[in-house]
Scaffold this active site. Structure first.
Site, PDB file in Angstrom:
ATOM      1  N   GLU A 211      28.411  30.446  42.794  1.00 62.01           N
ATOM      2  CA  GLU A 211      27.396  31.195  42.243  1.00 62.01           C
ATOM      3  C   GLU A 211      27.227  31.117  40.956  1.00 62.01           C
ATOM      4  O   GLU A 211      25.937  30.800  40.425  1.00 62.01           O
ATOM      5  CB  GLU A 211      27.313  32.696  42.735  1.00 62.01           C
ATOM      6  N   GLY A 266      40.021  40.047  38.511  1.00 58.76           N
ATOM      7  CA  GLY A 266      38.601  40.018  38.157  1.00 58.76           C
ATOM      8  C   GLY A 266      38.067  41.199  38.049  1.00 58.76           C
ATOM      9  O   GLY A 266      37.295  41.730  36.859  1.00 58.76           O
ATOM     10  N   ARG A 267      38.392  42.277  38.848  1.00 60.92           N
ATOM     11  CA  ARG A 267      37.713  43.576  38.885  1.00 60.92           C
ATOM     12  C   ARG A 267      38.592  44.546  37.789  1.00 60.92           C
ATOM     13  O   ARG A 267      38.105  45.655  37.419  1.00 60.92           O
ATOM     14  CB  ARG A 267      37.844  44.241  40.278  1.00 60.92           C
ATOM     15  N   GLU A 352      37.492  46.442  47.160  1.00 60.39           N
ATOM     16  CA  GLU A 352      38.228  45.170  47.083  1.00 60.39           C
ATOM     17  C   GLU A 352      39.634  45.325  46.902  1.00 60.39           C
ATOM     18  O   GLU A 352      40.624  44.641  47.237  1.00 60.39           O
ATOM     19  CB  GLU A 352      37.563  44.205  45.827  1.00 60.39           C
ATOM     20  N   HIS A 383      17.398  64.443  45.063  1.00 60.34           N
ATOM     21  CA  HIS A 383      16.228  64.443  45.788  1.00 60.34           C
ATOM     22  C   HIS A 383      16.326  63.128  46.932  1.00 60.34           C
ATOM     23  O   HIS A 383      15.162  62.688  47.262  1.00 60.34           O
ATOM     24  CB  HIS A 383      15.151  64.279  44.877  1.00 60.34           C
ATOM     25  N   LYS A 515      33.255  32.551  52.093  1.00 60.50           N
ATOM     26  CA  LYS A 515      33.300  31.216  51.141  1.00 60.50           C
ATOM     27  C   LYS A 515      33.471  30.017  51.980  1.00 60.50           C
ATOM     28  O   LYS A 515      32.723  29.024  51.800  1.00 60.50           O
ATOM     29  CB  LYS A 515      33.942  31.469  49.961  1.00 60.50           C
TER      30      LYS A 515
END
Length: 551
Positions: A211, A266-267, A352, A383, A515
Site C-alpha cells: 500500500e 511498527g506499532r 495486533e 449521544h 497479504k
C-alpha cells in the site's frame, strides 16, 4: 506454564464469585479511603482505578498472578535487550528510543544508544531546516505541506500524536497522512497541495510495503508530471527505511533517508524516525518532551513496586474483566477533541499485540486474549453508544481521559466537558435503583401515580444497574510530555497482559495470510481468463468486479 495453571488464577476464579453480588456503591460507602488507596500518579498523570469491582483481596490475588507469570523478570528482560520476540528472534527495545539516561543499552553485546542518538540528531537538523525555511522546495519557496505516506504503525502513531498536539503545530506547516491504497485517500490530499511546497515522507522499513509503495509511486508520478523536474524528487521526498538500494532507485538522496532497527516494532515506532512528521509539526524541542514523558513511564514500569506499578495494575484489572467477568471489549473514551485518533492508535497497539491463539511455546493459549478495543471522543459518544455502556447486557470496562485545562479556553465549555467526564464515571459506577428511578419520575410528574402500569414501565426503563467499571486519567493539560507518558503507560499495560497470557506481544503473523492471498487475487483481477483458482464465492466476486469495472 499456561496461565490457568498458576495457583493465583484458580484462586481468582473462586474469588470472582465472592464479588458477584457486591456493588461498587457499597464498596465506596464502606470505605471512605478507597480513592486514596486506589489511585496513583505517574509524571503529571493521575490514574484513578477506584471505580472497579475489586477489593484488597482481588488486588492481592492479581499481584500474585503477576509474580507467578514472571512479570518482573519479563519487564527486566525487555528493558535490557533480551530477545523476547521469540518467533522473530528479536529484542524489543522501543524503550531505548526514548531513554534519557547515560547507561548503555545493549543488543547482542553492542550499545544501541549511540545510533539512536545519531538518528535523533539528524532528525533534529532536518526538521529545523524545513521549519526555518533553509530546506525549501525546488523553486526556493518554503515547504508548507508535509505528506506522510505509510500504513499501520507508520501512519497511526504519527497521525495520532500530530493530531493530539495540534496546538503546538508550526504555523506554516500543514500535516497530511496517506495510508489507504484506495486512490481516494492520496487523491484527496494531492488536490489540496502545491508540488513546489510539498514534502513527502515515505515510511516503510523494507520499502516494499504494497500500500505504501503504491501511494509513494503515485505521489512521485504526480510530482514529476506537475513539475517536469525528475531531479527535484531528491529534494521533495524523504525515506524512513532501511532498504538503501530501493530508496536510491526511487530517487531519494542518502542524506534524506532515516533508518531504524529490527528491534522496533511498527506499532511502537513513533519514537523513532517514523516520528519525523511529528517532529516537523511540533519541533525538535517538543519532540524531546514527548520522549521525556515516555521515559518517565518506562522508569516507573521498571522501578515501581508491583503494588504501585500503574501499567501492571491496569493490565491485571484488564485481565480480571476479560478472563473472569467475560468482558470481550474495552472502550477508550478521551474527553479531548485532539485525541480523536487515540482509540484507533491503541486499537492497533492492543489487538495486533495480543490477538494471539498460541502461546510463546506454540501451544494453544487456552484462555481469551486481546480484548476488542474501540472508542470515540466524548461528549459525542454520549449521544451515540453510551446507551449500551449504561443499560446494555454486555460489560464494557471504560477508560476516560481528560485534561484540567484546555488549549482553547472558551466560556465555561471546559467545565461542561469535565462535568460530563466525572458524571459518566459516577453514573456507570452508581447506577440508579428502581426505587430511585420511581421517586425521580414521580417528582417530575406526580400524575404518574394514577397510572401504575405506565409508572412501572418507565421505572424499568430508567433504572440503571450500575456497577460498571472505569478508569479515569486526569492531567493538567495535554502537553507533549503528558502525551508521552499516557502512550507509554498503555503500551506497557499491553505488554504485561501478554506476559500474563503467555503470548508474544511483538509479532503480527495474523496480518500475513491476507497479504499473500491478495497477490494472487490481484493477478486474477488484472487478467481476462475465467477465474477458477479460488473458492466459489471469491471466483464469483472477481468475475463480478471485472464486469462492474468495465461498466
Amino acid at each position: 506454564m499456561p496461565p490457568t495453571d498458576h495457583p493465583a488464577w484458580q484462586a481468582l476464579r473462586r474469588h470472582r464469585f465472592e464479588l458477584d453480588d457486591v456493588h461498587m456503591r457499597d464498596l465506596f460507602a464502606r470505605d471512605r479511603g478507597r480513592f486514596e488507596r486506589y489511585h496513583a500518579t505517574v509524571g503529571d498523570v493521575l490514574v484513578d482505578y477506584s471505580k472497579h469491582r475489586i477489593d484488597d483481596t482481588t488486588l492481592a490475588l492479581l499481584l500474585d498472578l503477576a509474580r507467578q507469570a514472571g512479570v518482573p523478570r519479563m519487564i527486566e528482560a525487555m528493558c535490557t535487550g533480551e530477545r523476547i520476540n521469540r518467533t522473530e528472534d528479536r529484542a524489543v527495545l522501543h524503550t531505548a528510543l526514548r531513554y534519557q539516561g547515560d547507561a548503555a543499552i545493549e543488543v547482542d553485546g553492542a550499545d544501541v544508544m549511540p545510533e539512536v542518538r545519531a538518528v535523533l540528531a539528524r532528525m533534529r537538523t532536518f526538521s529545523d531546516a524545513v521549519r526555518d525555511g533553509a530546506h525549501a522546495g525546488r523553486s526556493g519557496r518554503s515547504i508548507t505541506d508535509v505528506v506522510n505516506i505509510g500504513i499501520g504503525g507508520s501512519d497511526l502513531g504519527p497521525k495520532m500524536v500530530t493530531t493530539a498536539l495540534a496546538p503546538y503545530q508550526h504555523e506554516r506547516l500543514r500535516s497530511h497522512f496517506v495510508s489507504n491504497v484506495d486512490p481516494s485517500d492520496i487523491g484527496d490530499v494531492l488536490r489540496r497541495v502545491d508540488p513546489d511546497t510539498t514534502l513527502f515522507l515515505v515510511a516503510s522499513k523494507t520499502f516494499t510495503t504494497q500500500e505504501t509503495m503504491a501511494n509513494a509511486h503515485s505521489a512521485r508520478a504526480w510530482f514529476v508530471e506537475r513539475t517536469g523536474d525528475e531531479a527535484a524528487v531528491a529534494r521533495h521526498f524523504v525515506a524512513i527505511s532501511t532498504n538503501a538500494e530501493a530508496v536510491a532507485a526511487f530517487g531519494i538522496a542518502p542524506e534524506s533517508t532515516f533508518g531504524f532497527w529490527d528491534w522496533v516494532g511498527g506499532r511502537f515506532s513513533l519514537w523513532s524516525a517514523v516520528g519525523l512528521p511529528i517532529m516537523l509539526a511540533i519541533g525538535p524541542e517538543r519532540f524531546d518532551e514527548l520522549l521525556q514523558g515516555a521515559f518517565e513511564a518506562d522508569r516507573h514500569l521498571r522501578d515501581a513496586p508491583l503494588e504501585r506499578n500503574v501499567p501492571v495494575l491496569l493490565a491485571l484489572i484488564g485481565v480480571w474483566y476479560h478472563n473472569f467477568w467475560g468482558a470481550a471489549t474495552h472502550a477508550i473514551l478521551p474527553y479531548d477533541h485532539h485525541l480523536a485518533r487515540f482509540a484507533a492508535y491503541f486499537q492497533q497497539a492492543d489487538m495486533e499485540s495480543n490477538g494471539k491463539h498460541v502461546d510463546r511455546e506454540g501451544r494453544p493459549v487456552g484462555v481469551d486474549t486481546g480484548p476488542i478495543v474501540w472508542g470515540e471522543p466524548g461528549t459525542n459518544g454520549q449521544h451515540a453508544f453510551y446507551q449500551l455502556l449504561h443499560q446494555g447486557t454486555r460489560l464494557v470496562p471504560c477508560d476516560f481521559l481528560a485534561a484540567a485545562r484546555s488549549h482553547a479556553p472558551l466560556g465555561d465549555h471546559h467545565d461542561m466537558l469535565l462535568s460530563n467526564v466525572f458524571a459518566q464515571g459516577e453514573a456507570l459506577m452508581r447506577g440508579r435503583t428502581s426505587e430511585e428511578a420511581r421517586a425521580a419520575l414521580l417528582a417530575d410528574d406526580a400524575s404518574l401515580a394514577d397510572d401504575p402500569g405506565r409508572l412501572a414501565l418507565l421505572t424499568a426503563a430508567t433504572t440503571f444497574e450500575g456497577n460498571r467499571p472505569s478508569t479515569t486519567f486526569l492531567y493538567p493539560q495535554l502537553t507533549p510530555r503528558t502525551l508521552g507518558t499516557l502512550i507509554a503507560l498503555l503500551e506497557h499495560k499491553i505488554f504485561v497482559q501478554g506476559v500474563i497470557w503467555n503470548v508474544n506481544s511483538f509479532d503480527q503473523m495474523g496480518v500475513e495470510l491476507g497479504k499473500v492471498l491478495a497477490k494472487g487475487v490481484l493477478r486474477d483481477l488484472r487478467g481476462d481468463e475465467p477465474v477458477t483458482s479460488h473458492d466459489a464465492s471469491t471466483n464469483a466476486l472477481i468475475e463480478a468486479y471485472r464486469r462492474m469495472r468495465a461498466g
